[in-house]
Design a protein around this motif. Structure first.
Motif, PDB file in Angstrom:
ATOM      1  N   ARG A  58      -9.793  25.871 -51.172  1.00  0.00           N
ATOM      2  CA  ARG A  58      -9.256  25.412 -52.459  1.00  0.00           C
ATOM      3  C   ARG A  58      -8.570  24.049 -52.288  1.00  0.00           C
ATOM      4  O   ARG A  58      -8.191  23.687 -51.175  1.00  0.00           O
ATOM      5  CB  ARG A  58      -8.291  26.445 -53.043  1.00  0.00           C
ATOM      6  CG  ARG A  58      -6.960  26.574 -52.324  1.00  0.00           C
ATOM      7  CD  ARG A  58      -5.883  27.070 -53.280  1.00  0.00           C
ATOM      8  NE  ARG A  58      -4.668  27.494 -52.614  1.00  0.00           N
ATOM      9  CZ  ARG A  58      -3.711  26.663 -52.242  1.00  0.00           C
ATOM     10  NH1 ARG A  58      -3.835  25.347 -52.393  1.00  0.00           N
ATOM     11  NH2 ARG A  58      -2.608  27.148 -51.659  1.00  0.00           N
ATOM     12  N   PRO A  59      -8.389  23.317 -53.370  1.00  0.00           N
ATOM     13  CA  PRO A  59      -7.678  22.041 -53.275  1.00  0.00           C
ATOM     14  C   PRO A  59      -6.188  22.274 -53.009  1.00  0.00           C
ATOM     15  O   PRO A  59      -5.673  23.361 -53.265  1.00  0.00           O
ATOM     16  CB  PRO A  59      -7.861  21.405 -54.657  1.00  0.00           C
ATOM     17  CG  PRO A  59      -8.752  22.297 -55.435  1.00  0.00           C
ATOM     18  CD  PRO A  59      -8.834  23.608 -54.747  1.00  0.00           C
ATOM     19  N   ARG A  84     -14.789  29.182 -48.930  1.00  0.00           N
ATOM     20  CA  ARG A  84     -14.434  28.234 -49.981  1.00  0.00           C
ATOM     21  C   ARG A  84     -12.988  27.792 -49.777  1.00  0.00           C
ATOM     22  O   ARG A  84     -12.086  28.641 -49.721  1.00  0.00           O
ATOM     23  CB  ARG A  84     -14.583  28.851 -51.371  1.00  0.00           C
ATOM     24  CG  ARG A  84     -14.363  27.803 -52.470  1.00  0.00           C
ATOM     25  CD  ARG A  84     -14.527  28.397 -53.858  1.00  0.00           C
ATOM     26  NE  ARG A  84     -14.617  27.333 -54.847  1.00  0.00           N
ATOM     27  CZ  ARG A  84     -14.657  27.527 -56.163  1.00  0.00           C
ATOM     28  NH1 ARG A  84     -14.619  28.754 -56.643  1.00  0.00           N
ATOM     29  NH2 ARG A  84     -14.739  26.510 -56.988  1.00  0.00           N
ATOM     30  N   GLN A 107      -6.061  35.393 -48.159  1.00  0.00           N
ATOM     31  CA  GLN A 107      -4.645  35.632 -48.435  1.00  0.00           C
ATOM     32  C   GLN A 107      -4.338  35.317 -49.895  1.00  0.00           C
ATOM     33  O   GLN A 107      -5.085  34.572 -50.549  1.00  0.00           O
ATOM     34  CB  GLN A 107      -3.768  34.788 -47.508  1.00  0.00           C
ATOM     35  CG  GLN A 107      -3.697  33.333 -47.903  1.00  0.00           C
ATOM     36  CD  GLN A 107      -2.776  32.516 -47.009  1.00  0.00           C
ATOM     37  OE1 GLN A 107      -3.217  31.666 -46.244  1.00  0.00           O
ATOM     38  NE2 GLN A 107      -1.482  32.785 -47.111  1.00  0.00           N
ATOM     39  N   THR A 108      -3.259  35.851 -50.396  1.00  0.00           N
ATOM     40  CA  THR A 108      -2.827  35.570 -51.767  1.00  0.00           C
ATOM     41  C   THR A 108      -2.615  34.059 -51.928  1.00  0.00           C
ATOM     42  O   THR A 108      -2.017  33.417 -51.067  1.00  0.00           O
ATOM     43  CB  THR A 108      -1.534  36.343 -52.063  1.00  0.00           C
ATOM     44  OG1 THR A 108      -1.830  37.737 -51.951  1.00  0.00           O
ATOM     45  CG2 THR A 108      -1.013  36.032 -53.456  1.00  0.00           C
ATOM     46  N   GLY A 109      -3.175  33.520 -53.013  1.00  0.00           N
ATOM     47  CA  GLY A 109      -3.037  32.099 -53.278  1.00  0.00           C
ATOM     48  C   GLY A 109      -4.176  31.248 -52.727  1.00  0.00           C
ATOM     49  O   GLY A 109      -4.201  30.037 -52.901  1.00  0.00           O
ATOM     50  N   ALA A 110      -5.159  31.892 -52.063  1.00  0.00           N
ATOM     51  CA  ALA A 110      -6.250  31.128 -51.455  1.00  0.00           C
ATOM     52  C   ALA A 110      -7.400  30.862 -52.427  1.00  0.00           C
ATOM     53  O   ALA A 110      -8.339  30.129 -52.097  1.00  0.00           O
ATOM     54  CB  ALA A 110      -6.762  31.847 -50.211  1.00  0.00           C
ATOM     55  N   GLY A 111      -7.353  31.474 -53.634  1.00  0.00           N
ATOM     56  CA  GLY A 111      -8.371  31.172 -54.633  1.00  0.00           C
ATOM     57  C   GLY A 111      -9.363  32.282 -54.942  1.00  0.00           C
ATOM     58  O   GLY A 111     -10.402  32.036 -55.549  1.00  0.00           O
ATOM     59  N   LYS A 112      -9.050  33.527 -54.576  1.00  0.00           N
ATOM     60  CA  LYS A 112      -9.976  34.643 -54.849  1.00  0.00           C
ATOM     61  C   LYS A 112     -10.224  34.810 -56.345  1.00  0.00           C
ATOM     62  O   LYS A 112     -11.361  34.895 -56.800  1.00  0.00           O
ATOM     63  CB  LYS A 112      -9.407  35.965 -54.284  1.00  0.00           C
ATOM     64  CG  LYS A 112      -9.273  36.004 -52.785  1.00  0.00           C
ATOM     65  CD  LYS A 112      -8.730  37.340 -52.298  1.00  0.00           C
ATOM     66  CE  LYS A 112      -7.327  37.642 -52.789  1.00  0.00           C
ATOM     67  NZ  LYS A 112      -6.287  36.721 -52.310  1.00  0.00           N
ATOM     68  N   THR A 113      -9.123  34.885 -57.090  1.00  0.00           N
ATOM     69  CA  THR A 113      -9.261  35.122 -58.530  1.00  0.00           C
ATOM     70  C   THR A 113      -9.885  33.912 -59.224  1.00  0.00           C
ATOM     71  O   THR A 113     -10.659  34.065 -60.171  1.00  0.00           O
ATOM     72  CB  THR A 113      -7.892  35.489 -59.143  1.00  0.00           C
ATOM     73  OG1 THR A 113      -7.379  36.620 -58.428  1.00  0.00           O
ATOM     74  CG2 THR A 113      -8.011  35.843 -60.615  1.00  0.00           C
ATOM     75  N   TYR A 114      -9.587  32.729 -58.723  1.00  0.00           N
ATOM     76  CA  TYR A 114     -10.208  31.533 -59.293  1.00  0.00           C
ATOM     77  C   TYR A 114     -11.732  31.607 -59.125  1.00  0.00           C
ATOM     78  O   TYR A 114     -12.481  31.330 -60.052  1.00  0.00           O
ATOM     79  CB  TYR A 114      -9.657  30.262 -58.623  1.00  0.00           C
ATOM     80  CG  TYR A 114     -10.158  28.999 -59.257  1.00  0.00           C
ATOM     81  CD1 TYR A 114      -9.530  28.475 -60.389  1.00  0.00           C
ATOM     82  CD2 TYR A 114     -11.277  28.336 -58.758  1.00  0.00           C
ATOM     83  CE1 TYR A 114     -10.000  27.324 -60.995  1.00  0.00           C
ATOM     84  CE2 TYR A 114     -11.758  27.182 -59.357  1.00  0.00           C
ATOM     85  CZ  TYR A 114     -11.110  26.680 -60.482  1.00  0.00           C
ATOM     86  OH  TYR A 114     -11.581  25.546 -61.086  1.00  0.00           O
TER      87      TYR A 114
HETATM   88  P1  ADP Z   1      -5.672  34.420 -55.197  1.00  0.00           P
HETATM   89  O1  ADP Z   1      -6.382  35.158 -56.275  1.00  0.00           O
HETATM   90  O2  ADP Z   1      -6.432  34.402 -53.901  1.00  0.00           O
HETATM   91  O3  ADP Z   1      -4.264  34.884 -55.012  1.00  0.00           O
HETATM   92  P2  ADP Z   1      -5.779  32.239 -57.069  1.00  0.00           P
HETATM   93  O4  ADP Z   1      -7.215  32.319 -57.446  1.00  0.00           O
HETATM   94  O5  ADP Z   1      -4.814  32.811 -58.017  1.00  0.00           O
HETATM   95  O6  ADP Z   1      -5.555  32.889 -55.624  1.00  0.00           O
HETATM   96  O7  ADP Z   1      -5.470  30.711 -56.748  1.00  0.00           O
HETATM   97  C1  ADP Z   1      -4.168  30.196 -56.548  1.00  0.00           C
HETATM   98  C2  ADP Z   1      -3.994  28.928 -57.377  1.00  0.00           C
HETATM   99  O8  ADP Z   1      -4.883  27.904 -56.947  1.00  0.00           O
HETATM  100  C3  ADP Z   1      -4.289  29.145 -58.855  1.00  0.00           C
HETATM  101  O9  ADP Z   1      -3.411  28.367 -59.606  1.00  0.00           O
HETATM  102  C4  ADP Z   1      -5.712  28.632 -59.002  1.00  0.00           C
HETATM  103  O10 ADP Z   1      -5.993  28.200 -60.318  1.00  0.00           O
HETATM  104  C5  ADP Z   1      -5.760  27.490 -58.005  1.00  0.00           C
HETATM  105  N1  ADP Z   1      -7.105  27.318 -57.429  1.00  0.00           N
HETATM  106  C6  ADP Z   1      -7.686  28.139 -56.549  1.00  0.00           C
HETATM  107  N2  ADP Z   1      -8.900  27.690 -56.195  1.00  0.00           N
HETATM  108  C7  ADP Z   1      -9.109  26.573 -56.873  1.00  0.00           C
HETATM  109  C8  ADP Z   1     -10.194  25.624 -56.956  1.00  0.00           C
HETATM  110  N3  ADP Z   1     -11.313  25.785 -56.236  1.00  0.00           N
HETATM  111  N4  ADP Z   1     -10.040  24.567 -57.781  1.00  0.00           N
HETATM  112  C9  ADP Z   1      -8.923  24.402 -58.507  1.00  0.00           C
HETATM  113  N5  ADP Z   1      -7.874  25.240 -58.479  1.00  0.00           N
HETATM  114  C10 ADP Z   1      -7.951  26.317 -57.675  1.00  0.00           C
END
Ligand code: ADP
Ligand code: MG
Length: 333
Positions: free
Chosen positions: A20-21, A18, A96-103
């Motif tokens: 992320r944008p 996946r 990696q951190t910031g790649a969207g795992k938690t999202y």
């Molecule tokens: P991780 O958990 O991998 O460190 P995050 O889930 O916190 O990363 O995502 C980093 C940022 O990008 C957050 O602000 C999150 O809301 C945003 N983001 C991640 N994936 C998406 C997505 N598919 N659509 C919109 N925003 C996203």
């Protein structure tokens, strides 16, 4: 029979990507330029521009930045409902951190991720079958930090838990003392999540910083009873937001940061090794090399189902880490 074998091999472990944008946080200029493209005719292919060269990867499916939470959930629904039939399921978010795992796993209040959608779907499916089957759904929330397992719903969240073999001789593992809360509604799960969050141990100033260095686990257990036959089933859904996979510069990190990085590295490699061994049908699967794989071994082996969601940042400055994540994805696929 051969055909079935093949289907099983393909069906048990799936690897999705996946992307992320690009966000304003990525900044401006060449560092924030897009480096990931897709194949318009094949949604399993992704191309990465790395150091002037295009590298292509084939996964089981790739979600572009336009994919919504619902689009992603659509593809994992069947996996989730299978735990009502007694299957064990693991869904991991890697990257990696910031790649969207938690999202992907938690999402936001406006755009909830897999965790909340999964529970909602389980509630409605269980309701639908309520005339023939009785079900209870419980959740545990735990984290693994520096190879120590902690119960985030427990009275003593700082305490380290042991993983033990069940005394009944079944060979199953269990975690004595791990709290399970029974849940029946979205309100229940929101309360549970909130409580779990407030218990995440942290020496950091921000929760975000801590969460990137620990594995967060939501373990959902679905126990069923068929009223007419007395048959009982148990299925487990393990939803895991993994620690960030970024490599910590050897020169930069020292002391506790270095120790953390080594633990993360060890457990993510162990997870990769286990999935690789399962997929390659190797006789020996090295479950014991990390707390995470040891804890989840019943949900990774046998007829369990696993989904690895590899999260990707599309921007130029992250391409080295993206390359590593996609190589990890290809290895376990
Ligand atoms: P991780 O958990 O991998 O460190 P995050 O889930 O916190 O990363 O995502 C980093 C940022 O990008 C957050 O602000 C999150 O809301 C945003 N983001 C991640 N994936 C998406 C997505 N598919 N659509 C919109 N925003 C996203
Ligand atoms: Mg996160």
């Amino acid at each position: 029979k051969c055909h079935n074998e093949l289907v099983r091999l393909k069906g048990n472990i799936r690897v999705f990507g996946r992307v992320r944008p690009i966000t304003t946080e990525d900044g401006e200029g060449p560092e924030a330029a897009n480096s990931v493209t897709f194949d318009p005719d094949d949604d399993a292919i992704l191309h990465l521009m790395h150091k002037g060269k295009q590298v292509s990867f084939e996964l089981d499916k790739v979600f572009s930045p336009q994919a919504t939470q619902q689009d992603v959930f659509q593809e994992v629904q069947a996996l989730i409902t299978s735990c009502i039939d007694g299957y064990n399921v693991c869904i991991f978010a890697y990257g990696q951190t910031g790649a969207g795992k938690t999202y992907t796993m938690e999402g936001t209040p406006e755009n909830p991720g897999i965790n909340q959608r999964a529970l909602q779907l389980l509630f409605s499916e269980v309701q639908r079958k309520a005339s023939d089957w009785g079900y209870t759904i419980t959740v545990s929330v735990a984290e693994i930090y520096n190879e120590a397992l902690r119960d985030l719903l427990g009275k003593e969240p700082q305490e380290k838990l042991d993983i033990k073999l069940c005394p009944d001789g079944s060979g199953q593992l269990y975690v004595p003392g791990l709290t399970e809360f029974q849940v029946q509604s979205v309100e229940d799960i929101n309360k549970v999540f909130e409580f779990g969050h407030s218990n995440r141990v942290t020496e950091y100033t921000s929760l975000n910083e801590h969460s990137s260095r620990s594995h967060a686990l939501l373990i959902v257990t679905v126990r069923g009873l068929d009223y007419s036959t007395g048959l009982r089933t148990t299925g487990k859904l393990n939803l895991v937001d993994l620690a960030g996979s970024e490599r910590v510069g050897r020169s930069g990190a020292e002391g506790s940061r270095l120790r953390e990085a080594q633990y993360i590295n060890k457990s993510l490699s162990a997870l990769g090794d286990v999935i690789y061994a399962l997929r390659a049908r190797q006789g020996h699967v090295p479950f014991r090399n990390s707390k995470l794989t040891y804890l989840l071994q019943d949900s990774l082996s046998g007829d369990s189902k696993t989904l690895m969601m590899v999260q990707v940042s599309p921007v130029e400055k992250n391409t080295s880490e993206t390359l590593c994540s996609l190589k990890f994805a290809e290895r376990v696929r």
